[in-house]
Enzyme design. Structure first.
Site, PDB file in Angstrom:
ATOM      1  N   TRP A   1     -24.393  12.746  -7.099  1.00  0.00           N
ATOM      2  CA  TRP A   1     -25.581  12.530  -7.935  1.00  0.00           C
ATOM      3  C   TRP A   1     -26.568  11.574  -7.281  1.00  0.00           C
ATOM      4  CZ3 TRP A   1     -27.996  15.054 -11.310  1.00  0.00           C
ATOM      5  CH2 TRP A   1     -28.889  14.457 -12.197  1.00  0.00           C
ATOM      6  N   TYR A   2     -26.082  10.623  -6.467  1.00  0.00           N
ATOM      7  CA  TYR A   2     -26.945   9.602  -5.872  1.00  0.00           C
ATOM      8  C   TYR A   2     -27.845  10.235  -4.815  1.00  0.00           C
ATOM      9  CZ  TYR A   2     -23.478   6.361  -7.874  1.00  0.00           C
ATOM     10  OH  TYR A   2     -22.633   5.676  -8.702  1.00  0.00           O
ATOM     11  N   GLY A   3     -29.100  10.399  -5.167  1.00  0.00           N
ATOM     12  CA  GLY A   3     -30.045  11.024  -4.241  1.00  0.00           C
ATOM     13  C   GLY A   3     -29.777  12.499  -4.068  1.00  0.00           C
ATOM     14  N   VAL A   4     -29.144  13.098  -5.076  1.00  0.00           N
ATOM     15  CA  VAL A   4     -28.725  14.503  -5.049  1.00  0.00           C
ATOM     16  C   VAL A   4     -28.174  14.908  -3.678  1.00  0.00           C
ATOM     17  CG1 VAL A   4     -29.923  15.458  -7.070  1.00  0.00           C
ATOM     18  CG2 VAL A   4     -31.183  15.180  -4.961  1.00  0.00           C
TER      19      VAL A   4
ATOM     20  N   SER B   1     -21.593   9.122  -4.770  1.00  0.00           N
ATOM     21  CA  SER B   1     -21.548  10.244  -5.703  1.00  0.00           C
ATOM     22  C   SER B   1     -22.494  11.328  -5.216  1.00  0.00           C
ATOM     23  CB  SER B   1     -21.998   9.762  -7.089  1.00  0.00           C
ATOM     24  OG  SER B   1     -22.222  10.850  -7.949  1.00  0.00           O
TER      25      SER B   1
END
Length: 133
Positions: free
Chosen positions: A75-78, A73
């Site tokens: 979102w994961y670790g931006v 995603s």
């Protein structure tokens, strides 16, 4: 009795070793994916920072053992997790794996450079999420 039980246990363990290679249809599609997938949140530095080589090694090993379903995603670790997936998987045949990600968020530079720490990530890129819905 001990030998019989031990022999049966070894047989069961041998069967279980390759269960992750079993495949199923993904939803109503014709895609076949392994029952075990490689998740991407830890590769985005969720609970601890890991280096790029460790992340690449985890993905390379998952692929080598027959896993063909990967989940990540923005979102994961931006953004860090998606970048690591791209770097690790770009040399394998594209039709040999399924990559799943999420939609609705996109990343923009974070002028304060706080990585993802304000939103729960230990590390990650200097980005922040915006919503596209």
């Amino acid at each position: 009795l001990y030998r019989r039980v031990h022999r049966q246990r070894r047989r069961l363990m041998a069967l279980a070793r390759n269960r992750h290679r079993e495949t199923r249809s993904l939803g109503g599609s014709s895609l076949r994916v392994t029952v075990l997938s490689q998740g991407g949140a830890p590769l985005g530095d969720l609970y601890e920072k890991i280096d790029d080589a460790t992340a690449a090694s985890a993905l390379t090993e998952a692929y080598a053992t027959g896993i063909n379903m990967y989940d990540t995603s923005p979102w994961y670790g931006v953004g860090l997790s998606e970048a690591r997936f791209g770097l690790a998987l770009h040399r394998v045949p594209r039709d040999s794996f399924v990559l799943q990600t999420k939609v609705g968020r996109f990343l923009v530079p974070d002028p304060h450079g706080v990585n993802g720490t304000k939103v729960g990530w230990i590390g990650g890129y200097h980005m922040k999420g915006r919503f596209d819905y």
